[in-house]
Design a protein around this motif. Structure first.
Motif, PDB file in Angstrom:
ATOM      1  N   ALA A 143       0.831  -1.203   0.000  1.00 41.20           N
ATOM      2  CA  ALA A 143       0.000   0.000   0.000  1.00 41.20           C
ATOM      3  C   ALA A 143       0.866   1.253   0.000  1.00 41.20           C
ATOM      4  O   ALA A 143       0.524   2.265  -0.627  1.00 41.20           O
ATOM      5  CB  ALA A 143      -0.927   0.003   1.213  1.00 41.20           C
ATOM      6  N   SER A 144       2.015   1.194   0.670  1.00 37.67           N
ATOM      7  CA  SER A 144       2.931   2.332   0.664  1.00 37.67           C
ATOM      8  C   SER A 144       3.476   2.590  -0.737  1.00 37.67           C
ATOM      9  O   SER A 144       3.638   3.748  -1.146  1.00 37.67           O
ATOM     10  CB  SER A 144       4.079   2.073   1.643  1.00 37.67           C
ATOM     11  OG  SER A 144       5.020   3.120   1.621  1.00 37.67           O
ATOM     12  N   VAL A 145       3.753   1.516  -1.486  1.00 35.84           N
ATOM     13  CA  VAL A 145       4.224   1.690  -2.864  1.00 35.84           C
ATOM     14  C   VAL A 145       3.123   2.313  -3.726  1.00 35.84           C
ATOM     15  O   VAL A 145       3.396   3.119  -4.614  1.00 35.84           O
ATOM     16  CB  VAL A 145       4.699   0.351  -3.455  1.00 35.84           C
ATOM     17  CG1 VAL A 145       5.063   0.505  -4.929  1.00 35.84           C
ATOM     18  CG2 VAL A 145       5.899  -0.176  -2.680  1.00 35.84           C
ATOM     19  N   ALA A 146       1.876   1.952  -3.461  1.00 38.82           N
ATOM     20  CA  ALA A 146       0.769   2.583  -4.181  1.00 38.82           C
ATOM     21  C   ALA A 146       0.799   4.096  -3.954  1.00 38.82           C
ATOM     22  O   ALA A 146       0.674   4.889  -4.896  1.00 38.82           O
ATOM     23  CB  ALA A 146      -0.563   1.999  -3.737  1.00 38.82           C
ATOM     24  N   TRP A 147       0.979   4.505  -2.705  1.00 39.00           N
ATOM     25  CA  TRP A 147       1.097   5.937  -2.408  1.00 39.00           C
ATOM     26  C   TRP A 147       2.295   6.553  -3.126  1.00 39.00           C
ATOM     27  O   TRP A 147       2.205   7.670  -3.673  1.00 39.00           O
ATOM     28  CB  TRP A 147       1.253   6.137  -0.905  1.00 39.00           C
ATOM     29  CG  TRP A 147      -0.011   6.207  -0.115  1.00 39.00           C
ATOM     30  CD1 TRP A 147      -0.503   5.269   0.755  1.00 39.00           C
ATOM     31  CD2 TRP A 147      -0.952   7.288  -0.090  1.00 39.00           C
ATOM     32  NE1 TRP A 147      -1.676   5.697   1.320  1.00 39.00           N
ATOM     33  CE2 TRP A 147      -1.978   6.939   0.823  1.00 39.00           C
ATOM     34  CE3 TRP A 147      -1.018   8.517  -0.736  1.00 39.00           C
ATOM     35  CZ2 TRP A 147      -3.055   7.778   1.095  1.00 39.00           C
ATOM     36  CZ3 TRP A 147      -2.098   9.358  -0.467  1.00 39.00           C
ATOM     37  CH2 TRP A 147      -3.095   8.985   0.436  1.00 39.00           C
ATOM     38  N   SER A 148       3.428   5.849  -3.125  1.00 38.03           N
ATOM     39  CA  SER A 148       4.617   6.376  -3.803  1.00 38.03           C
ATOM     40  C   SER A 148       4.369   6.561  -5.294  1.00 38.03           C
ATOM     41  O   SER A 148       4.863   7.516  -5.908  1.00 38.03           O
ATOM     42  CB  SER A 148       5.806   5.441  -3.579  1.00 38.03           C
ATOM     43  OG  SER A 148       6.177   5.400  -2.215  1.00 38.03           O
ATOM     44  N   SER A 149       3.620   5.635  -5.889  1.00 43.58           N
ATOM     45  CA  SER A 149       3.339   5.759  -7.321  1.00 43.58           C
ATOM     46  C   SER A 149       2.485   6.988  -7.604  1.00 43.58           C
ATOM     47  O   SER A 149       2.645   7.634  -8.645  1.00 43.58           O
ATOM     48  CB  SER A 149       2.647   4.489  -7.843  1.00 43.58           C
ATOM     49  OG  SER A 149       1.330   4.365  -7.352  1.00 43.58           O
ATOM     50  N   VAL A 150       1.597   7.340  -6.664  1.00 46.10           N
ATOM     51  CA  VAL A 150       0.846   8.587  -6.816  1.00 46.10           C
ATOM     52  C   VAL A 150       1.813   9.770  -6.765  1.00 46.10           C
ATOM     53  O   VAL A 150       1.695  10.722  -7.538  1.00 46.10           O
ATOM     54  CB  VAL A 150      -0.232   8.726  -5.722  1.00 46.10           C
ATOM     55  CG1 VAL A 150      -1.008  10.031  -5.907  1.00 46.10           C
ATOM     56  CG2 VAL A 150      -1.203   7.553  -5.748  1.00 46.10           C
ATOM     57  N   GLY A 151       2.813   9.677  -5.868  1.00 46.03           N
ATOM     58  CA  GLY A 151       3.800  10.747  -5.783  1.00 46.03           C
ATOM     59  C   GLY A 151       4.583  10.927  -7.067  1.00 46.03           C
ATOM     60  O   GLY A 151       4.846  12.060  -7.505  1.00 46.03           O
ATOM     61  N   VAL A 152       4.975   9.824  -7.697  1.00 46.28           N
ATOM     62  CA  VAL A 152       5.692   9.901  -8.974  1.00 46.28           C
ATOM     63  C   VAL A 152       4.809  10.558 -10.032  1.00 46.28           C
ATOM     64  O   VAL A 152       5.262  11.411 -10.807  1.00 46.28           O
ATOM     65  CB  VAL A 152       6.151   8.503  -9.420  1.00 46.28           C
ATOM     66  CG1 VAL A 152       6.649   8.511 -10.860  1.00 46.28           C
ATOM     67  CG2 VAL A 152       7.249   7.982  -8.492  1.00 46.28           C
ATOM     68  N   ALA A 153       3.534  10.168 -10.068  1.00 42.50           N
ATOM     69  CA  ALA A 153       2.601  10.776 -11.020  1.00 42.50           C
ATOM     70  C   ALA A 153       2.449  12.266 -10.755  1.00 42.50           C
ATOM     71  O   ALA A 153       2.446  13.090 -11.685  1.00 42.50           O
ATOM     72  CB  ALA A 153       1.248  10.068 -10.935  1.00 42.50           C
TER      73      ALA A 153
END
Length: 392
Positions: free
Chosen positions: A252-262
């Motif tokens: 779930a943390s990686v999901a949040w990180s992917s939003v950050g990259v976007a």
């Protein structure tokens, strides 16, 4: 420092945070903007890690929030997710460093260690006194780690002897300890070990020529008769189910990180559109550019909503594997679209580091693959939908 929500947080999810959480988030944002952004393109280009930033970075408490032994105040999973997003919004490599240190390593100790192990290691890792790595993936075992691990652990009196190899292990070239997951030769179950990287038989070699997360020193690890005392075995890790529980939390943390990259790519595209002129006016005034930016923002907003809810479920105690898997698979897919649209809006300049979108575009490929590929996360969700496991 007054709280200023991001313009890319179009529906105001950051307003869900408490005043204390908002203050902490702003402190991390200030560090990322003031200390990381000015230098990270050069480190990315050279494929070198900015070691001098580790101490000041960890002084922002970024590795303390998730554990009773270290957290400076009570906080929510939504806050911790927004911290992950905030780091990746500026640089996914620094976010990955924390994801390994705090999420995977400290998370493993918290979930699978004894109270004595938590008391000893969590504060030292939160401060940066001890740096860690997480060794699960192997040269011949990635998605099938539950059954495919070849690294072995053999009990020998009060010690264990580890043999095998690991691949793609972040932070491993400078870690003081590495958590190694290995199959017990006696019962075939996966167990976890805190391995002192100075022990004989342990070697870590940096993987070169990467095109994503270039500052992150991923490594190949060789374990040749590495002796680990029983006291360094994670006391409550007795099967891969325990390993999977750690991965559920970090997924779930990686999901949040992917939003950050976007978000990072989108913000770069918006800034560029407001400055770049073509056909006699700023490209921000062109319909097709506005359409690309609106699509980017739609993806970001939908992904943030999914992440907020999966984090709320963690606090409620209702989050299951399929919930974090759906978030990771969906958000990384939308990230991939978003960074491509952001880069596209810049034309040829979109492939130049100076305009930043290129770095986010490349880094997105790593997040898309690690912590479970889209296909594997889809099958975890599919198992929950149908009751049938299609990957065994």
């Amino acid at each position: 420092m007054p709280f200023e929500p991001l313009a890319s947080d179009f529906y105001g999810f950051e307003t869900l945070l408490t005043d204390r959480e908002q203050e902490a988030l702003m402190r991390i944002r200030a560090y990322m903007e003031g200390s990381v952004r000015p230098v990270i393109n050069d480190y990315w280009e050279r494929a070198e890690f900015p070691h001098e930033l580790i101490g000041p970075f960890l002084e922002t408490d970024v590795a303390r929030f998730g554990f009773a032994e270290t957290r400076p105040f009570e906080n929510s999973a939504v806050f911790r997710g927004l911290v992950s997003m905030e780091m990746a919004r500026v640089d996914a490599s620094m976010g990955t460093f924390v994801g390994v240190q705090e999420g995977l390593v400290m998370g493993s100790i918290n979930a699978c260690g004894s109270q004595e192990q938590r008391d000893e290691w969590l504060p030292r890792m939160a401060s940066g006194e001890v740096l860690g790595a997480f060794g699960l993936t192997e040269p011949l075992s990635g998605s099938d780690s539950a059954r495919g691990l070849r690294t072995t652990a053999t009990r020998d009196g009060d010690s264990w002897v580890l043999n095998g190899s690991k691949r793609w292990i972040g932070n491993a070239t400078f870690s003081d300890i590495t958590i190694i997951w290995a199959k017990d030769t006696a019962d075939g179950q996966v167990k976890g070990f805190l391995v002192d990287t100075s022990h004989p038989g342990y070697t870590a070699t940096k993987i070169e020529r990467k095109i994503a997360l270039r500052p992150v020193p991923n490594a190949d690890i060789i374990l040749d008769g590495v002796v680990v005392p029983e006291s360094m075995r994670l006391a409550n890790a007795s099967s891969f189910r325990d390993t999977a529980n750690v991965l559920r939390l970090t997924r779930a943390s990686v999901a949040w990180s992917s939003v950050g990259v976007a978000v990072g790519a989108y913000e770069a595209a918006v800034a560029y559109a407001r400055e770049r002129e073509q056909f006699g006016k700023k490209i921000a005034e062109h319909q097709l550019v506005q359409d690309l930016l609106a699509r980017c923002l739609g993806n970001i907003t939908a992904s943030m909503a999914l992440c907020v809810r999966v984090s709320q479920m963690l606090d409620e105690g209702t989050q299951r594997d399929e919930h974090s898997a759906l978030a990771k698979g969906y958000c990384t897919s939308r990230m991939r679209e978003t960074v491509a649209w952001a880069r596209e809006s810049m034309g040829g300049n979109g492939i130049v580091l100076d305009y930043e979108a290129a770095r986010f575009f490349a880094d997105a490929e790593a997040l898309y693959s690690y912590e479970g590929t889209r296909e594997m996360n889809s099958l975890i969700v599919g198992r929950a939908i149908t009751g049938a496991a299609a990957f065994v």
